[in-house]
Design a protein around this motif. Structure first.
Motif, PDB file in Angstrom:
ATOM      1  N   ALA A 203      94.128  42.208 -71.731  1.00 38.91           N
ATOM      2  CA  ALA A 203      94.842  42.840 -70.613  1.00 38.91           C
ATOM      3  C   ALA A 203      94.019  43.966 -69.995  1.00 38.91           C
ATOM      4  O   ALA A 203      94.019  44.153 -68.769  1.00 38.91           O
ATOM      5  CB  ALA A 203      96.189  43.369 -71.075  1.00 38.91           C
ATOM      6  N   ASP A 204      93.323  44.739 -70.816  1.00 36.15           N
ATOM      7  CA  ASP A 204      92.470  45.813 -70.289  1.00 36.15           C
ATOM      8  C   ASP A 204      91.399  45.232 -69.375  1.00 36.15           C
ATOM      9  O   ASP A 204      91.154  45.740 -68.279  1.00 36.15           O
ATOM     10  CB  ASP A 204      91.798  46.576 -71.444  1.00 36.15           C
ATOM     11  CG  ASP A 204      92.783  47.318 -72.322  1.00 36.15           C
ATOM     12  OD1 ASP A 204      93.775  47.835 -71.787  1.00 36.15           O
ATOM     13  OD2 ASP A 204      92.563  47.369 -73.545  1.00 36.15           O
ATOM     14  N   ALA A 205      90.753  44.167 -69.842  1.00 33.62           N
ATOM     15  CA  ALA A 205      89.708  43.537 -69.043  1.00 33.62           C
ATOM     16  C   ALA A 205      90.305  42.867 -67.805  1.00 33.62           C
ATOM     17  O   ALA A 205      89.692  42.862 -66.727  1.00 33.62           O
ATOM     18  CB  ALA A 205      88.953  42.522 -69.880  1.00 33.62           C
TER      19      ALA A 205
ATOM     20  N   ASP B 115      96.117  40.770 -55.618  1.00 32.66           N
ATOM     21  CA  ASP B 115      97.461  41.345 -55.545  1.00 32.66           C
ATOM     22  C   ASP B 115      98.476  40.466 -56.274  1.00 32.66           C
ATOM     23  O   ASP B 115      99.632  40.844 -56.450  1.00 32.66           O
ATOM     24  CB  ASP B 115      97.901  41.577 -54.097  1.00 32.66           C
ATOM     25  CG  ASP B 115      97.840  40.315 -53.245  1.00 32.66           C
ATOM     26  OD1 ASP B 115      98.065  39.218 -53.773  1.00 32.66           O
ATOM     27  OD2 ASP B 115      97.561  40.435 -52.037  1.00 32.66           O
ATOM     28  N   THR B 116      98.050  39.276 -56.695  1.00 32.17           N
ATOM     29  CA  THR B 116      98.893  38.361 -57.457  1.00 32.17           C
ATOM     30  C   THR B 116      98.023  37.734 -58.545  1.00 32.17           C
ATOM     31  O   THR B 116      96.916  37.272 -58.272  1.00 32.17           O
ATOM     32  CB  THR B 116      99.462  37.244 -56.565  1.00 32.17           C
ATOM     33  OG1 THR B 116     100.143  37.828 -55.462  1.00 32.17           O
ATOM     34  CG2 THR B 116     100.427  36.357 -57.349  1.00 32.17           C
ATOM     35  N   THR B 117      98.538  37.737 -59.782  1.00 28.32           N
ATOM     36  CA  THR B 117      97.767  37.182 -60.893  1.00 28.32           C
ATOM     37  C   THR B 117      98.628  36.209 -61.691  1.00 28.32           C
ATOM     38  O   THR B 117      99.833  36.374 -61.822  1.00 28.32           O
ATOM     39  CB  THR B 117      97.251  38.283 -61.836  1.00 28.32           C
ATOM     40  OG1 THR B 117      98.359  39.084 -62.283  1.00 28.32           O
ATOM     41  CG2 THR B 117      96.233  39.174 -61.138  1.00 28.32           C
ATOM     42  N   ILE B 118      97.971  35.201 -62.217  1.00 25.67           N
ATOM     43  CA  ILE B 118      98.576  34.263 -63.157  1.00 25.67           C
ATOM     44  C   ILE B 118      97.744  34.318 -64.431  1.00 25.67           C
ATOM     45  O   ILE B 118      96.513  34.312 -64.371  1.00 25.67           O
ATOM     46  CB  ILE B 118      98.578  32.824 -62.610  1.00 25.67           C
ATOM     47  CG1 ILE B 118      99.461  32.712 -61.360  1.00 25.67           C
ATOM     48  CG2 ILE B 118      99.059  31.835 -63.679  1.00 25.67           C
ATOM     49  CD1 ILE B 118      99.348  31.372 -60.656  1.00 25.67           C
ATOM     50  N   ALA B 119      98.409  34.412 -65.575  1.00 28.14           N
ATOM     51  CA  ALA B 119      97.705  34.400 -66.858  1.00 28.14           C
ATOM     52  C   ALA B 119      98.311  33.322 -67.736  1.00 28.14           C
ATOM     53  O   ALA B 119      99.537  33.163 -67.795  1.00 28.14           O
ATOM     54  CB  ALA B 119      97.800  35.755 -67.550  1.00 28.14           C
ATOM     55  N   LEU B 120      97.453  32.579 -68.432  1.00 32.14           N
ATOM     56  CA  LEU B 120      97.892  31.514 -69.328  1.00 32.14           C
ATOM     57  C   LEU B 120      97.278  31.711 -70.699  1.00 32.14           C
ATOM     58  O   LEU B 120      96.084  32.003 -70.819  1.00 32.14           O
ATOM     59  CB  LEU B 120      97.480  30.132 -68.787  1.00 32.14           C
ATOM     60  CG  LEU B 120      97.984  29.771 -67.389  1.00 32.14           C
ATOM     61  CD1 LEU B 120      96.888  30.013 -66.352  1.00 32.14           C
ATOM     62  CD2 LEU B 120      98.453  28.319 -67.327  1.00 32.14           C
TER      63      LEU B 120
ATOM     64  N   PRO C 173      98.986  35.257 -80.100  1.00 34.35           N
ATOM     65  CA  PRO C 173      99.361  36.677 -80.058  1.00 34.35           C
ATOM     66  C   PRO C 173      98.376  37.558 -79.294  1.00 34.35           C
ATOM     67  O   PRO C 173      98.785  38.536 -78.661  1.00 34.35           O
ATOM     68  CB  PRO C 173      99.413  37.066 -81.542  1.00 34.35           C
ATOM     69  CG  PRO C 173      99.794  35.802 -82.241  1.00 34.35           C
ATOM     70  CD  PRO C 173      99.078  34.717 -81.487  1.00 34.35           C
ATOM     71  N   ASN C 174      97.076  37.225 -79.332  1.00 32.49           N
ATOM     72  CA  ASN C 174      96.110  38.069 -78.632  1.00 32.49           C
ATOM     73  C   ASN C 174      96.154  37.868 -77.117  1.00 32.49           C
ATOM     74  O   ASN C 174      95.414  38.523 -76.385  1.00 32.49           O
ATOM     75  CB  ASN C 174      94.692  37.833 -79.164  1.00 32.49           C
ATOM     76  CG  ASN C 174      94.205  36.412 -78.956  1.00 32.49           C
ATOM     77  OD1 ASN C 174      94.983  35.477 -78.882  1.00 32.49           O
ATOM     78  ND2 ASN C 174      92.903  36.258 -78.879  1.00 32.49           N
ATOM     79  N   ASP C 175      97.030  36.969 -76.648  1.00 25.48           N
ATOM     80  CA  ASP C 175      97.216  36.765 -75.209  1.00 25.48           C
ATOM     81  C   ASP C 175      98.431  37.505 -74.651  1.00 25.48           C
ATOM     82  O   ASP C 175      98.620  37.551 -73.437  1.00 25.48           O
ATOM     83  CB  ASP C 175      97.394  35.269 -74.899  1.00 25.48           C
ATOM     84  CG  ASP C 175      96.186  34.437 -75.265  1.00 25.48           C
ATOM     85  OD1 ASP C 175      95.066  34.863 -74.943  1.00 25.48           O
ATOM     86  OD2 ASP C 175      96.371  33.364 -75.866  1.00 25.48           O
TER      87      ASP C 175
ATOM     88  N   ALA D  36     100.422  40.121 -66.191  1.00 22.05           N
ATOM     89  CA  ALA D  36     100.244  39.274 -65.013  1.00 22.05           C
ATOM     90  C   ALA D  36     101.516  39.220 -64.169  1.00 22.05           C
ATOM     91  O   ALA D  36     102.628  39.422 -64.661  1.00 22.05           O
ATOM     92  CB  ALA D  36      99.852  37.864 -65.446  1.00 22.05           C
ATOM     93  N   THR D  37     101.342  38.912 -62.887  1.00 23.98           N
ATOM     94  CA  THR D  37     102.496  38.681 -62.031  1.00 23.98           C
ATOM     95  C   THR D  37     103.295  37.501 -62.553  1.00 23.98           C
ATOM     96  O   THR D  37     104.534  37.520 -62.577  1.00 23.98           O
ATOM     97  CB  THR D  37     102.035  38.381 -60.585  1.00 23.98           C
ATOM     98  OG1 THR D  37     101.051  39.325 -60.180  1.00 23.98           O
ATOM     99  CG2 THR D  37     103.223  38.445 -59.631  1.00 23.98           C
ATOM    100  N   HIS D  38     102.585  36.469 -62.972  1.00 23.42           N
ATOM    101  CA  HIS D  38     103.203  35.279 -63.548  1.00 23.42           C
ATOM    102  C   HIS D  38     102.471  34.932 -64.836  1.00 23.42           C
ATOM    103  O   HIS D  38     101.251  34.716 -64.825  1.00 23.42           O
ATOM    104  CB  HIS D  38     103.125  34.092 -62.581  1.00 23.42           C
ATOM    105  CG  HIS D  38     103.728  34.359 -61.244  1.00 23.42           C
ATOM    106  ND1 HIS D  38     105.090  34.273 -61.010  1.00 23.42           N
ATOM    107  CD2 HIS D  38     103.156  34.730 -60.075  1.00 23.42           C
ATOM    108  CE1 HIS D  38     105.330  34.569 -59.737  1.00 23.42           C
ATOM    109  NE2 HIS D  38     104.182  34.863 -59.157  1.00 23.42           N
TER     110      HIS D  38
END
Length: 258
Positions: free
Chosen positions: A175-177, A188-193, A197-199, A206-208
């Motif tokens: 998340a820091d990176a 201005d919009t982010t998606i993370a998959l 646990p480390n995610d 993330a926005t989504h």
């Protein structure tokens, strides 16, 4: 909208067993067609990730390496390993009985890493080229683990479970990176998959967020964002679930080209 997607690799974009991303091909093509940057965010080393980055044709998108401990630009020179050497020194300073319970990649040969990860020998050698963090296997009980982590914490080293490994670092997370890279790219919009646990911090920031189903590990507990719809789960595993989730989100956000 300036959309940027961040993704974990093993068990998420890459199949847990085969390391293939083939089932994600339709979504990967859709991202290229819509000019949406895809940022790889993994516990893998820069040496491991660079070939995949090139194979996927991700252009100048940076890579988040070693669980967020570093950010690597494509084609950049080899990273400094001062953080890794500090972690290894901290490991060797813990009581011997506890140290014996932890086998990091630095304690293993390429063949041993290949055996426990399923990587080919050349891939295992790249996985051992560490600069920021040390993954390894813990063999002690919970009480010993607590003492081990406390001894490391006193030296400024933290630990996270991610999939099958207990990974030691100096505390920086994906998340820091992600925040750093998102700002750099003007997102201005982010998606993370992700699937492990480390995610979690990355998914929550993330926005989504998308929790990709992984039947090989303990399922992530329900996250607060699932109650608001900010975080969703896939019904299918690995790159198949990744593909479906990315295509659905692109459609929802109006980020498709066709």
């Amino acid at each position: 909208m300036r959309l940027v997607i961040f993704t974990d690799l093993d068990g998420t974009l890459l199949d847990h067993d085969s390391y293939s991303h083939a089932p994600a091909a339709p979504a990967l093509a859709a991202l290229k067609a819509a000019s949406v940057p895809l940022v790889l965010a993994s516990s893998k080393t820069g040496a491991e990730m660079a070939p995949l980055h090139a194979e996927l044709g991700l252009g100048d998108a940076p890579m988040i390496v070693e669980n967020g401990a570093g950010v690597l630009e494509p084609g950049a020179e080899a990273e400094a390993d001062a953080a890794y050497r500090r972690i290894r020194a901290a490991l060797d300073a813990v009581p011997a009985a506890l140290r014996a319970r932890y086998r990091g990649f630095g304690d293993m040969t390429d063949a041993e890493v290949a055996d426990i990860t399923g990587l080919p020998p050349k891939g295992a050698a790249l996985a051992r080229q560490r600069c920021h963090s040390e993954p390894g296997l813990w063999s002690g009980d919970d009480g010993e683990l607590a003492r081990f982590l406390d001894a490391l914490d006193r030296q400024g080293v933290s630990a996270r479970h991610g999939g099958r490994f207990l990974t030691l670092s100096l505390g920086r997370t994906k998340a820091d990176a992600m925040r750093e890279v998102a700002t750099r790219l003007g997102a201005d919009t982010t998606i993370a998959l992700g699937d492990a646990p480390n995610d979690v911090e990355m998914l929550e920031h993330a926005t989504h967020g998308v929790i990709v189903r992984n039947d090989h590990g303990t399922p992530l507990p329900r996250l607060a964002g699932e109650d608001t719809g900010a975080i969703r789960r896939t019904a299918q595993t690995g790159p198949t679930g990744w593909n479906a989730a990315v295509l659905a989100l692109l459609q929802d956000l109006g980020a498709t080209t066709g």
